[in-house]
Motif scaffolding. Structure first.
Motif, PDB file in Angstrom:
ATOM      1  N   GLY A  90       0.835  -1.191   0.000  1.00 50.13           N
ATOM      2  CA  GLY A  90       0.000   0.000   0.000  1.00 50.13           C
ATOM      3  C   GLY A  90       0.872   1.245   0.000  1.00 50.13           C
ATOM      4  N   HIS A  91       0.556   2.190  -0.879  1.00 46.97           N
ATOM      5  CA  HIS A  91       1.278   3.462  -0.966  1.00 46.97           C
ATOM      6  C   HIS A  91       2.786   3.267  -1.128  1.00 46.97           C
ATOM      7  CE1 HIS A  91      -2.355   5.717  -0.002  1.00 46.97           C
ATOM      8  NE2 HIS A  91      -2.582   4.844   0.970  1.00 46.97           N
ATOM      9  N   GLY A  92       3.156   2.288  -1.961  1.00 47.55           N
ATOM     10  CA  GLY A  92       4.568   2.070  -2.248  1.00 47.55           C
ATOM     11  C   GLY A  92       5.308   1.290  -1.183  1.00 47.55           C
ATOM     12  N   ILE A  93       4.594   0.787  -0.181  1.00 47.77           N
ATOM     13  CA  ILE A  93       5.208  -0.003   0.894  1.00 47.77           C
ATOM     14  C   ILE A  93       4.733  -1.452   0.773  1.00 47.77           C
ATOM     15  CG2 ILE A  93       5.515  -0.266   3.371  1.00 47.77           C
ATOM     16  CD1 ILE A  93       6.688   2.328   2.165  1.00 47.77           C
ATOM     17  N   VAL A  94       5.689  -2.374   0.718  1.00 49.96           N
ATOM     18  CA  VAL A  94       5.382  -3.802   0.581  1.00 49.96           C
ATOM     19  C   VAL A  94       5.419  -4.461   1.955  1.00 49.96           C
ATOM     20  CG1 VAL A  94       6.203  -5.987  -0.381  1.00 49.96           C
ATOM     21  CG2 VAL A  94       6.270  -3.906  -1.771  1.00 49.96           C
ATOM     22  N   TYR A  95       4.464  -5.351   2.208  1.00 54.26           N
ATOM     23  CA  TYR A  95       4.423  -6.093   3.462  1.00 54.26           C
ATOM     24  C   TYR A  95       5.376  -7.287   3.367  1.00 54.26           C
ATOM     25  CZ  TYR A  95       0.009  -3.485   3.790  1.00 54.26           C
ATOM     26  OH  TYR A  95      -0.944  -2.493   3.801  1.00 54.26           O
ATOM     27  N   GLY A  96       6.538  -7.170   3.970  1.00 53.31           N
ATOM     28  CA  GLY A  96       7.516  -8.245   3.940  1.00 53.31           C
ATOM     29  C   GLY A  96       7.253  -9.286   5.009  1.00 53.31           C
ATOM     30  N   LYS A  97       8.141 -10.253   5.086  1.00 52.95           N
ATOM     31  CA  LYS A  97       8.007 -11.328   6.068  1.00 52.95           C
ATOM     32  C   LYS A  97       8.419 -10.846   7.451  1.00 52.95           C
ATOM     33  CE  LYS A  97       9.154 -14.620   2.401  1.00 52.95           C
ATOM     34  NZ  LYS A  97      10.154 -15.604   1.923  1.00 52.95           N
ATOM     35  N   ASP A  98       7.872 -11.506   8.469  1.00 50.67           N
ATOM     36  CA  ASP A  98       8.191 -11.189   9.861  1.00 50.67           C
ATOM     37  C   ASP A  98       7.913  -9.722  10.195  1.00 50.67           C
ATOM     38  OD1 ASP A  98       9.066 -13.819  10.260  1.00 50.67           O
ATOM     39  OD2 ASP A  98      11.083 -13.321   9.560  1.00 50.67           O
ATOM     40  N   HIS A  99       6.821  -9.196   9.627  1.00 50.23           N
ATOM     41  CA  HIS A  99       6.352  -7.829   9.902  1.00 50.23           C
ATOM     42  C   HIS A  99       7.314  -6.746   9.408  1.00 50.23           C
ATOM     43  CE1 HIS A  99       3.092  -9.434  12.346  1.00 50.23           C
ATOM     44  NE2 HIS A  99       3.964 -10.175  12.989  1.00 50.23           N
ATOM     45  N   GLN A 100       8.200  -7.091   8.467  1.00 52.18           N
ATOM     46  CA  GLN A 100       9.127  -6.104   7.922  1.00 52.18           C
ATOM     47  C   GLN A 100       8.432  -5.329   6.800  1.00 52.18           C
ATOM     48  OE1 GLN A 100      12.584  -5.773   8.950  1.00 52.18           O
ATOM     49  NE2 GLN A 100      12.364  -3.821   7.866  1.00 52.18           N
ATOM     50  N   LEU A 101       8.354  -4.011   6.935  1.00 50.73           N
ATOM     51  CA  LEU A 101       7.812  -3.169   5.882  1.00 50.73           C
ATOM     52  C   LEU A 101       8.962  -2.707   4.988  1.00 50.73           C
ATOM     53  CD1 LEU A 101       5.231  -0.993   7.867  1.00 50.73           C
ATOM     54  CD2 LEU A 101       4.885  -3.183   6.712  1.00 50.73           C
ATOM     55  N   LEU A 102       8.745  -2.724   3.667  1.00 52.74           N
ATOM     56  CA  LEU A 102       9.809  -2.448   2.703  1.00 52.74           C
ATOM     57  C   LEU A 102       9.329  -1.448   1.660  1.00 52.74           C
ATOM     58  CD1 LEU A 102      10.598  -6.208   2.145  1.00 52.74           C
ATOM     59  CD2 LEU A 102      12.065  -4.664   3.455  1.00 52.74           C
ATOM     60  N   GLU A 103      10.173  -0.507   1.305  1.00 50.84           N
ATOM     61  CA  GLU A 103       9.821   0.453   0.262  1.00 50.84           C
ATOM     62  C   GLU A 103      10.035  -0.156  -1.114  1.00 50.84           C
ATOM     63  OE1 GLU A 103      10.670   5.108  -0.759  1.00 50.84           O
ATOM     64  OE2 GLU A 103      12.417   3.855  -0.342  1.00 50.84           O
ATOM     65  N   LYS A 104       9.017  -0.059  -1.973  1.00 55.33           N
ATOM     66  CA  LYS A 104       9.131  -0.556  -3.349  1.00 55.33           C
ATOM     67  C   LYS A 104       9.717   0.573  -4.207  1.00 55.33           C
ATOM     68  CE  LYS A 104       5.537  -1.052  -6.069  1.00 55.33           C
ATOM     69  NZ  LYS A 104       4.270  -1.537  -6.657  1.00 55.33           N
ATOM     70  N   LEU A 105      11.032   0.730  -4.130  1.00 50.22           N
ATOM     71  CA  LEU A 105      11.708   1.807  -4.838  1.00 50.22           C
ATOM     72  C   LEU A 105      11.818   1.475  -6.320  1.00 50.22           C
ATOM     73  CD1 LEU A 105      13.231   4.520  -4.586  1.00 50.22           C
ATOM     74  CD2 LEU A 105      15.321   3.195  -4.194  1.00 50.22           C
ATOM     75  N   GLN A 106      11.331   2.382  -7.155  1.00 45.63           N
ATOM     76  CA  GLN A 106      11.335   2.150  -8.598  1.00 45.63           C
ATOM     77  C   GLN A 106      11.968   3.327  -9.323  1.00 45.63           C
ATOM     78  OE1 GLN A 106       6.932   1.416  -8.658  1.00 45.63           O
ATOM     79  NE2 GLN A 106       7.493  -0.437  -9.766  1.00 45.63           N
ATOM     80  N   VAL A 107      12.736   3.032 -10.364  1.00 43.30           N
ATOM     81  CA  VAL A 107      13.324   4.050 -11.227  1.00 43.30           C
ATOM     82  C   VAL A 107      12.662   3.933 -12.590  1.00 43.30           C
ATOM     83  CG1 VAL A 107      15.424   4.905 -12.321  1.00 43.30           C
ATOM     84  CG2 VAL A 107      15.522   4.001  -9.988  1.00 43.30           C
ATOM     85  N   VAL A 108      12.054   5.020 -13.044  1.00 37.72           N
ATOM     86  CA  VAL A 108      11.290   5.005 -14.293  1.00 37.72           C
ATOM     87  C   VAL A 108      11.784   6.120 -15.210  1.00 37.72           C
ATOM     88  CG1 VAL A 108       9.239   4.032 -13.186  1.00 37.72           C
ATOM     89  CG2 VAL A 108       9.501   6.522 -13.328  1.00 37.72           C
ATOM     90  N   ASP A 109      11.451   5.992 -16.496  1.00 41.60           N
ATOM     91  CA  ASP A 109      11.829   7.045 -17.459  1.00 41.60           C
ATOM     92  C   ASP A 109      11.011   8.308 -17.235  1.00 41.60           C
ATOM     93  OD1 ASP A 109      13.742   5.447 -18.671  1.00 41.60           O
ATOM     94  OD2 ASP A 109      12.297   4.583 -20.076  1.00 41.60           O
ATOM     95  N   THR A 110       9.705   8.130 -17.016  1.00 47.73           N
ATOM     96  CA  THR A 110       8.821   9.274 -16.800  1.00 47.73           C
ATOM     97  C   THR A 110       7.908   8.977 -15.625  1.00 47.73           C
ATOM     98  OG1 THR A 110       8.833   9.770 -19.167  1.00 47.73           O
ATOM     99  CG2 THR A 110       7.123  10.818 -17.828  1.00 47.73           C
ATOM    100  N   ARG A 111       7.891   9.865 -14.676  1.00 46.53           N
ATOM    101  CA  ARG A 111       7.075   9.695 -13.471  1.00 46.53           C
ATOM    102  C   ARG A 111       5.662  10.185 -13.748  1.00 46.53           C
ATOM    103  NH1 ARG A 111       6.197  12.561  -8.579  1.00 46.53           N
ATOM    104  NH2 ARG A 111       6.203  11.204  -6.745  1.00 46.53           N
TER     105      ARG A 111
END
Length: 412
Positions: A90-111
């Motif tokens: 949700g909102h660019g944050i991925v629900y990882g294992k063991d309650h670890q929240l992770l940012e889904k960092l992406q690099v794109v040509d055009t935002r």
């Protein structure tokens, strides 16, 4: 009226919308959201020019969204609904294992419009690299540069299968190579291996984008080894803990049932910590410390690196080095490598990741000048005229990609 009464759900929904609208209209605007740890948009001023170019409409929509009545509760409700539907982010944050929240960092040509802060354009990353090249070419000095990997690049066992984030290790190696070719005096320190050796330990917060003080310590030890310095042992420091910390990732995606983090901090004495501050915004600072004229600026002088007031509010990480002052100078008698008759000095350009690492560095330098380019009111060229034993540029990978505008101040 009889026809209207045939549709009670529509009638109730209409009444609900009207009640919420009226409550929202008369509800006082808030300046800040403690839950999201952000400054909230305020009602924009109307003008025909801003109306015509569409900026007023965009600003007003942002204002309505951020000031909407019960915003925090709506965020919680949406997060619960997403979990119920089996969504894993949700909102660019991925629900990882063991309650670890992770940012889904992406690099794109055009935002695309409305993309989150986790989406960065390729040209922004390129600008950051080019700024560093320009900075290196401006000074005949030995400079050290480090990109700190974010949690998903280190905690492999917490990352879901087919995680879509940019390959930080590959991009970091490319950036190091490109900068080293531009200036052979540059030293790069890659903390990845040192952190991965301790990936099974508590080195990143679960709910926040920062590393923990333990993660910062392992990076500090690696820095000392590269510089030929003696690191302080953790066992020699006075340990303190603060519980119930929910960080920036939790503010973006309130995962139901998410356990809180614990902040560990060390009561490290210093002779003096003088830093820039907004005394109008934080009137208590002048009573807690001493306002002094130093280095051509008005600074607040303290004898502690920790603002313990922050442990009582949501943004507890801001306790380290009293937040993110644009400029600060630390004087310490801790230096394990002190040479009689000499004052060793470090200049560090950094983001907030360094805040929990800086206290350790007082055991290796007599003075440390700390610069956060986002809030600096002093010229970098003027700073670089002072004699420093080491100049260290350290940013976490995500911030380095997106902070080209503030990094550009390295050239001025």
């Amino acid at each position: 009226m009889k026809n209207i009464l045939k549709y009670p759900i529509a009638l109730l929904f209409g009444a609900f919308v009207m009640v919420v609208f009226l409550v929202d209209v008369f509800n006082a605007d808030k300046a800040r959201s403690e839950f999201e740890n952000i400054q909230l948009a305020q009602k924009p001023s109307f003008s025909w020019s801003t109306f015509a170019d569409g900026s007023f409409g965009n600003a007003y929509v942002k204002y309505i969204n951020e000031q909407f009545i019960g915003r925090d509760d709506w965020i919680t409700l949406k997060a619960s609904a997403d979990m119920g539907l089996g969504r894993t982010e949700g909102h660019g944050i991925v629900y990882g294992k063991d309650h670890q929240l992770l940012e889904k960092l992406q690099v794109v040509d055009t935002r695309t419009p409305g993309a989150g802060t986790n989406v960065v354009e390729q040209k922004s990353m390129d600008r950051s690299v080019n700024v560093m090249k320009s900075f290196l070419s401006m000074y005949d000095k030995d400079i050290t540069f480090s990109l700190v990997p974010n949690a998903y690049a280190v905690l492999d066992d917490k990352v879901p299968y087919a995680f879509p984030g940019v390959n930080q290790q590959k991009e970091t190696e490319r950036i190091y190579s490109e900068l080293s070719q531009a200036d052979d005096r540059l030293t790069t320190i890659d903390f990845s291996d040192a952190l991965k050796e301790h990936a099974d330990e508590y080195i990143y917060y679960r709910t926040d984008h920062h590393w923990t003080t333990l993660g910062a310590y392992y990076a500090y030890v690696e820095y000392c080894h590269e510089k030929g310095l003696t690191p302080v042992e953790l066992s020699e420091l006075d340990k303190n803990e603060v519980s119930d910390f929910y960080g920036t990732f939790y503010s973006k995606a309130k995962r139901p049932g998410q356990p809180a983090d614990t902040i560990t901090w060390y009561d490290i004495p210093v002779d003096n910590f003088a830093f820039t501050a907004n005394l109008n915004q934080d009137k208590e600072l002048a009573q807690l410390g001493t306002v002094v004229e130093q280095d051509g600026m008005e600074l607040v002088s303290m004898n502690s690196l920790i603002d313990q007031r922050k442990f009582a509010v949501r943004d507890k990480y801001a306790a380290f080095t009293w937040g993110n002052p644009g400029y600060s100078r630390i004087k310490s008698s801790n230096n394990l490598n002190h040479e009689e008759g000499k004052t060793s000095k470090l200049l560090i350009f950094k983001d907030s990741y360094a805040n929990s690492m800086i206290p350790y560095l007082t055991y290796n330098y007599d003075e440390i000048v700390v610069v956060d380019l986002r809030y600096l009111s002093k010229s970098v060229k003027e700073l670089m005229q002072e004699n420093f034993d080491d100049v260290f540029v350290m940013y976490n990978f995500s911030t380095f990609l997106s902070e080209a505008s503030s990094l550009a101040r390295l050239k001025f």
